[in-house]
Design a protein around this motif. Structure first.
Motif, PDB file in Angstrom:
ATOM      1  N   LEU A   3       3.497  -3.080  -0.621  1.00  0.00           N
ATOM      2  CA  LEU A   3       3.805  -2.495  -1.919  1.00  0.00           C
ATOM      3  C   LEU A   3       5.251  -2.028  -1.934  1.00  0.00           C
ATOM      4  O   LEU A   3       5.789  -1.634  -0.895  1.00  0.00           O
ATOM      5  N   THR A   4       5.858  -2.013  -3.109  1.00  0.00           N
ATOM      6  CA  THR A   4       7.161  -1.363  -3.217  1.00  0.00           C
ATOM      7  C   THR A   4       6.920   0.135  -3.066  1.00  0.00           C
ATOM      8  O   THR A   4       5.779   0.613  -3.188  1.00  0.00           O
ATOM      9  N   GLY A  26       9.368   9.824   7.308  1.00  0.00           N
ATOM     10  CA  GLY A  26       8.644   9.037   8.300  1.00  0.00           C
ATOM     11  C   GLY A  26       7.136   9.091   8.161  1.00  0.00           C
ATOM     12  O   GLY A  26       6.414   8.620   9.034  1.00  0.00           O
ATOM     13  N   GLU A  27       6.645   9.668   7.066  1.00  0.00           N
ATOM     14  CA  GLU A  27       5.197   9.750   6.869  1.00  0.00           C
ATOM     15  C   GLU A  27       4.612   8.432   6.372  1.00  0.00           C
ATOM     16  O   GLU A  27       3.418   8.184   6.538  1.00  0.00           O
ATOM     17  N   LEU A  28       5.441   7.611   5.746  1.00  0.00           N
ATOM     18  CA  LEU A  28       5.045   6.256   5.351  1.00  0.00           C
ATOM     19  C   LEU A  28       5.949   5.281   6.078  1.00  0.00           C
ATOM     20  O   LEU A  28       7.169   5.444   6.089  1.00  0.00           O
ATOM     21  N   THR A  29       5.342   4.289   6.675  1.00  0.00           N
ATOM     22  CA  THR A  29       6.106   3.290   7.412  1.00  0.00           C
ATOM     23  C   THR A  29       6.530   2.174   6.459  1.00  0.00           C
ATOM     24  O   THR A  29       5.731   1.704   5.657  1.00  0.00           O
ATOM     25  N   VAL A  30       7.791   1.773   6.560  1.00  0.00           N
ATOM     26  CA  VAL A  30       8.283   0.688   5.713  1.00  0.00           C
ATOM     27  C   VAL A  30       8.570  -0.553   6.539  1.00  0.00           C
ATOM     28  O   VAL A  30       8.854  -0.479   7.724  1.00  0.00           O
ATOM     29  N   LYS A  39      22.670  -8.178   1.758  1.00  0.00           N
ATOM     30  CA  LYS A  39      23.347  -6.887   1.661  1.00  0.00           C
ATOM     31  C   LYS A  39      22.465  -5.838   1.014  1.00  0.00           C
ATOM     32  O   LYS A  39      22.746  -4.652   1.116  1.00  0.00           O
ATOM     33  N   LYS A  40      21.403  -6.257   0.366  1.00  0.00           N
ATOM     34  CA  LYS A  40      20.525  -5.340  -0.337  1.00  0.00           C
ATOM     35  C   LYS A  40      19.194  -5.217   0.420  1.00  0.00           C
ATOM     36  O   LYS A  40      18.465  -6.194   0.547  1.00  0.00           O
ATOM     37  N   PRO A  41      18.884  -4.037   0.942  1.00  0.00           N
ATOM     38  CA  PRO A  41      17.621  -3.891   1.674  1.00  0.00           C
ATOM     39  C   PRO A  41      16.428  -3.986   0.715  1.00  0.00           C
ATOM     40  O   PRO A  41      16.521  -3.590  -0.445  1.00  0.00           O
ATOM     41  N   LYS A  42      15.348  -4.519   1.209  1.00  0.00           N
ATOM     42  CA  LYS A  42      14.111  -4.591   0.444  1.00  0.00           C
ATOM     43  C   LYS A  42      13.007  -4.018   1.317  1.00  0.00           C
ATOM     44  O   LYS A  42      12.482  -4.701   2.185  1.00  0.00           O
ATOM     45  N   SER A  43      12.698  -2.772   1.093  1.00  0.00           N
ATOM     46  CA  SER A  43      11.680  -2.093   1.880  1.00  0.00           C
ATOM     47  C   SER A  43      10.346  -2.139   1.163  1.00  0.00           C
ATOM     48  O   SER A  43      10.270  -1.982  -0.052  1.00  0.00           O
ATOM     49  N   ARG A  44       9.304  -2.359   1.931  1.00  0.00           N
ATOM     50  CA  ARG A  44       7.951  -2.361   1.411  1.00  0.00           C
ATOM     51  C   ARG A  44       7.082  -1.470   2.284  1.00  0.00           C
ATOM     52  O   ARG A  44       7.327  -1.293   3.476  1.00  0.00           O
ATOM     53  N   VAL A  45       6.056  -0.918   1.687  1.00  0.00           N
ATOM     54  CA  VAL A  45       5.109  -0.044   2.384  1.00  0.00           C
ATOM     55  C   VAL A  45       3.796  -0.798   2.511  1.00  0.00           C
ATOM     56  O   VAL A  45       3.311  -1.370   1.534  1.00  0.00           O
ATOM     57  N   SER A  46       3.229  -0.782   3.694  1.00  0.00           N
ATOM     58  CA  SER A  46       1.951  -1.476   3.870  1.00  0.00           C
ATOM     59  C   SER A  46       0.815  -0.639   3.280  1.00  0.00           C
ATOM     60  O   SER A  46       0.867   0.594   3.264  1.00  0.00           O
ATOM     61  N   GLU A  51      -3.130   4.065   3.248  1.00  0.00           N
ATOM     62  CA  GLU A  51      -4.485   4.505   3.584  1.00  0.00           C
ATOM     63  C   GLU A  51      -4.479   5.540   4.699  1.00  0.00           C
ATOM     64  O   GLU A  51      -5.235   6.518   4.649  1.00  0.00           O
ATOM     65  N   ALA A  52      -3.624   5.349   5.698  1.00  0.00           N
ATOM     66  CA  ALA A  52      -3.523   6.310   6.802  1.00  0.00           C
ATOM     67  C   ALA A  52      -3.029   7.662   6.297  1.00  0.00           C
ATOM     68  O   ALA A  52      -3.529   8.711   6.720  1.00  0.00           O
ATOM     69  N   TRP A  53      -2.079   7.650   5.377  1.00  0.00           N
ATOM     70  CA  TRP A  53      -1.556   8.899   4.810  1.00  0.00           C
ATOM     71  C   TRP A  53      -2.655   9.632   4.051  1.00  0.00           C
ATOM     72  O   TRP A  53      -2.812  10.839   4.177  1.00  0.00           O
ATOM     73  N   ILE A  54      -3.443   8.878   3.273  1.00  0.00           N
ATOM     74  CA  ILE A  54      -4.537   9.487   2.504  1.00  0.00           C
ATOM     75  C   ILE A  54      -5.584  10.086   3.444  1.00  0.00           C
ATOM     76  O   ILE A  54      -6.032  11.217   3.243  1.00  0.00           O
TER      77      ILE A  54
END
Length: 61
Positions: A3-4, A26-30, A39-46, A51-54
């Motif tokens: 997910l973005t 650092g609570e969500l891993t990207v 030159k443009k980073p594209k970070s996504r969250v698994s 689910e681990a955070w929840i």
């Protein structure tokens, strides 16, 4: 599935800004999905990270 960061925030029912803070803290891993040399980073969250955070938050309640 990835997910973005704003999409992850929506899924977690938190603001976009809060989702970015969770990433910065650092609570969500990207995952970086940008092409090499881009030159443009594209970070996504698994989804697993969301689910681990929840689960972590639920255990604290």
């Amino acid at each position: 599935m990835l997910l973005t960061i704003p999409e992850a925030g929506k899924a977690m029912k938190v603001s976009r800004a809060h989702a970015y803070r969770l990433v910065a803290d650092g609570e969500l891993t990207v995952v970086d999905v940008a092409r090499k040399g881009s030159k443009k980073p594209k970070s996504r969250v698994s989804v697993a990270s969301v689910e681990a955070w929840i689960k972590k938050r639920a255990a604290q309640s």
